[in-house]
Design a protein around this motif. Structure first.
Motif, PDB file in Angstrom:
ATOM      1  N   GLN A   1     -20.193  10.529   3.951  1.00 30.92           N
ATOM      2  CA  GLN A   1     -19.460  11.017   5.119  1.00 30.92           C
ATOM      3  C   GLN A   1     -17.962  11.020   4.866  1.00 30.92           C
ATOM      4  N   VAL A   2     -17.476  10.037   4.114  1.00 29.42           N
ATOM      5  CA  VAL A   2     -16.055  10.025   3.757  1.00 29.42           C
ATOM      6  C   VAL A   2     -15.730  11.221   2.867  1.00 29.42           C
ATOM      7  N   VAL A   3     -16.631  11.525   1.923  1.00 24.17           N
ATOM      8  CA  VAL A   3     -16.433  12.682   1.051  1.00 24.17           C
ATOM      9  C   VAL A   3     -16.290  13.957   1.882  1.00 24.17           C
ATOM     10  N   GLU A   4     -17.210  14.175   2.804  1.00 20.41           N
ATOM     11  CA  GLU A   4     -17.162  15.376   3.635  1.00 20.41           C
ATOM     12  C   GLU A   4     -15.934  15.398   4.526  1.00 20.41           C
ATOM     13  N   ARG A   5     -15.512  14.232   4.996  1.00 21.85           N
ATOM     14  CA  ARG A   5     -14.338  14.159   5.872  1.00 21.85           C
ATOM     15  C   ARG A   5     -13.069  14.541   5.126  1.00 21.85           C
ATOM     16  N   LEU A   6     -12.978  14.210   3.842  1.00 14.27           N
ATOM     17  CA  LEU A   6     -11.737  14.412   3.087  1.00 14.27           C
ATOM     18  C   LEU A   6     -11.722  15.698   2.265  1.00 14.27           C
ATOM     19  N   LYS A   7     -12.862  16.355   2.107  1.00 17.76           N
ATOM     20  CA  LYS A   7     -12.926  17.543   1.244  1.00 17.76           C
ATOM     21  C   LYS A   7     -11.939  18.650   1.621  1.00 17.76           C
ATOM     22  N   PRO A   8     -11.672  18.912   2.916  1.00 13.45           N
ATOM     23  CA  PRO A   8     -10.712  19.980   3.227  1.00 13.45           C
ATOM     24  C   PRO A   8      -9.340  19.791   2.588  1.00 13.45           C
TER      25      PRO A   8
ATOM     26  N   ASN B   1     -12.220   4.568  -5.423  1.00 14.41           N
ATOM     27  CA  ASN B   1     -11.085   4.174  -4.584  1.00 14.41           C
ATOM     28  C   ASN B   1     -11.417   2.962  -3.719  1.00 14.41           C
ATOM     29  N   ILE B   2     -12.655   2.883  -3.237  1.00 11.47           N
ATOM     30  CA  ILE B   2     -13.065   1.707  -2.456  1.00 11.47           C
ATOM     31  C   ILE B   2     -13.026   0.458  -3.337  1.00 11.47           C
ATOM     32  N   ASP B   3     -13.547   0.570  -4.577  1.00 10.25           N
ATOM     33  CA  ASP B   3     -13.503  -0.568  -5.502  1.00 10.25           C
ATOM     34  C   ASP B   3     -12.060  -0.949  -5.820  1.00 10.25           C
TER      35      ASP B   3
ATOM     36  N   LEU C   1       0.837  -1.195   0.000  1.00 13.31           N
ATOM     37  CA  LEU C   1       0.000   0.000   0.000  1.00 13.31           C
ATOM     38  C   LEU C   1       0.874   1.248   0.000  1.00 13.31           C
ATOM     39  N   ASP C   2       0.475   2.225  -0.788  1.00  9.36           N
ATOM     40  CA  ASP C   2       1.163   3.517  -0.828  1.00  9.36           C
ATOM     41  C   ASP C   2       0.456   4.463   0.141  1.00  9.36           C
ATOM     42  N   ARG C   3       1.123   4.764   1.262  1.00 11.14           N
ATOM     43  CA  ARG C   3       0.485   5.583   2.298  1.00 11.14           C
ATOM     44  C   ARG C   3       0.298   7.038   1.880  1.00 11.14           C
ATOM     45  N   SER C   4       0.899   7.448   0.788  1.00 11.95           N
ATOM     46  CA  SER C   4       0.721   8.828   0.313  1.00 11.95           C
ATOM     47  C   SER C   4      -0.397   8.932  -0.722  1.00 11.95           C
ATOM     48  N   SER C   5      -1.063   7.824  -1.032  1.00 13.32           N
ATOM     49  CA  SER C   5      -2.061   7.811  -2.104  1.00 13.32           C
ATOM     50  C   SER C   5      -3.440   8.222  -1.608  1.00 13.32           C
ATOM     51  N   ARG C   6      -4.316   8.538  -2.565  1.00 19.54           N
ATOM     52  CA  ARG C   6      -5.701   8.885  -2.243  1.00 19.54           C
ATOM     53  C   ARG C   6      -6.447   7.657  -1.718  1.00 19.54           C
ATOM     54  N   TYR C   7      -6.181   6.492  -2.292  1.00 21.44           N
ATOM     55  CA  TYR C   7      -6.926   5.305  -1.844  1.00 21.44           C
ATOM     56  C   TYR C   7      -6.595   4.975  -0.385  1.00 21.44           C
TER      57      TYR C   7
ATOM     58  N   PRO D   1     -10.358  18.706  -2.318  1.00 23.89           N
ATOM     59  CA  PRO D   1     -11.561  19.444  -2.738  1.00 23.89           C
ATOM     60  C   PRO D   1     -12.350  18.756  -3.843  1.00 23.89           C
ATOM     61  N   ALA D   2     -11.683  17.972  -4.688  1.00 17.30           N
ATOM     62  CA  ALA D   2     -12.373  17.331  -5.804  1.00 17.30           C
ATOM     63  C   ALA D   2     -13.088  16.043  -5.396  1.00 17.30           C
ATOM     64  N   ALA D   3     -13.006  15.672  -4.144  1.00 19.36           N
ATOM     65  CA  ALA D   3     -13.632  14.426  -3.698  1.00 19.36           C
ATOM     66  C   ALA D   3     -15.146  14.487  -3.890  1.00 19.36           C
ATOM     67  N   ASN D   4     -15.707  13.417  -4.415  1.00 22.06           N
ATOM     68  CA  ASN D   4     -17.153  13.293  -4.531  1.00 22.06           C
ATOM     69  C   ASN D   4     -17.505  11.819  -4.389  1.00 22.06           C
ATOM     70  N   ARG D   5     -18.784  11.523  -4.478  1.00 21.60           N
ATOM     71  CA  ARG D   5     -19.211  10.137  -4.259  1.00 21.60           C
ATOM     72  C   ARG D   5     -18.558   9.181  -5.247  1.00 21.60           C
ATOM     73  N   ALA D   6     -18.462   9.588  -6.526  1.00 19.73           N
ATOM     74  CA  ALA D   6     -17.913   8.702  -7.556  1.00 19.73           C
ATOM     75  C   ALA D   6     -16.429   8.418  -7.313  1.00 19.73           C
TER      76      ALA D   6
END
Length: 260
Positions: free
Chosen positions: A183-190, A203-205, A152-158, A193-198
């Motif tokens: 809730q994950v989207v809202e947690r990571l948006k700060p 990333n989960i998939d 796992l890459d700890r610096s990655s978005r996933y 910023p481009a985080a959304n449900r899709a």
């Protein structure tokens, strides 16, 4: 140097804290042999638990050099030993089980007592680990390197998404419900910023494929449908310490008033 320290639960006096040196034992129960005060009087220490739901002789804690063991003298009650820092990690000590080794450095014994649960905290000595910088046997490092089981890459978005999924349980709530994708989207948006449900769902998939919970899209056999994907990911990550408490520092600061 003391091997372990046993701290009674909130219903008992903190003065009953007992220190055990390697080789010493602590008997506990409703009518254990001796008393908690015998620890200072030279006799074998024992802990009195004045509750009708606790066996007269409920169990025995044995201290060793780097770990401790627990014996369950009850005929019917299973004891649970929790790791309060392990996001739900625990072991079960069946009735009659003797000298079960406990691997946790900080542990909580949970005793079912009628309609209540009594607890004893146990502080074990710091665990010993091999020094990875010391040279090994001749030829030990020859040949091909060992393949990492979960690269796992700890610096990655996933990995940030995986950390956000694990956050509630890493913050000391082992049975907390997992956050929704929203809730994950809202947690990571700060910090994203481009985080959304899709993007979060993608990333989960991706994590499910990367951690070999399901075949990749180019595989002929797609395998069975993965039900409870988030729960399976979090369970795997916490079981093998793929995400640890220190990884929470990479998440954005939680909003004021948010439960930590």
């Amino acid at each position: 140097m003391n091997s372990i320290i046993v701290v009674p639960g909130h219903t008992m006096s903190p003065a009953e804290q007992i220190r055990l040196a390697p080789g010493q034992t602590l008997r506990f129960g409703r009518e254990p042999a001796g008393s908690a005060h015998s620890a200072s009087g030279g006799g074998p220490p024992a802990l009195y638990l004045p509750h009708a739901g606790v066996s007269r002789s409920a169990g025995l804690i044995t201290a060793t050099g780097t770990y401790w063991s627990l014996s369950n003298f009850s005929r019917s009650a299973t004891y649970v030993v929790e790791n309060p820092e392990g996001a739900g990690e625990h072991i079960k000590i069946a009735p009659g089980r003797l000298d079960a080794p406990v691997p946790f450095e900080f542990a909580r014994i949970v005793l079912p007592a009628g309609s209540e649960l009594l607890t004893l905290d146990v502080w074990a000595p710091r665990h010993d680990y091999a020094d990875r910088d010391e040279p090994g046997e001749p030829g030990e490092h020859d040949g091909e390197a060992t393949v990492l089981p979960f690269p796992l890459d700890r610096s990655s978005r996933y990995f940030l998404v995986l950390t956000a999924l694990c956050e509630p349980r890493l913050r000391g709530e082992p049975h907390a419900p997992l956050p929704t994708v929203e809730q994950v989207v809202e947690r990571l948006k700060p910090s994203w910023p481009a985080a959304n449900r899709a993007t979060v769902q993608w990333n989960i998939d991706y994590l499910a494929v990367k951690l070999r919970l399901k075949p990749g899209p180019d595989t002929a056999d797609p395998g069975p449908r993965l039900v409870g994907k988030k729960e399976t990911l979090v369970s795997l990550a916490l079981r093998f310490d793929l995400v640890r408490e220190q990884d929470l520092a990479a998440l954005p600061a939680a909003p004021a008033g948010t439960a930590r």
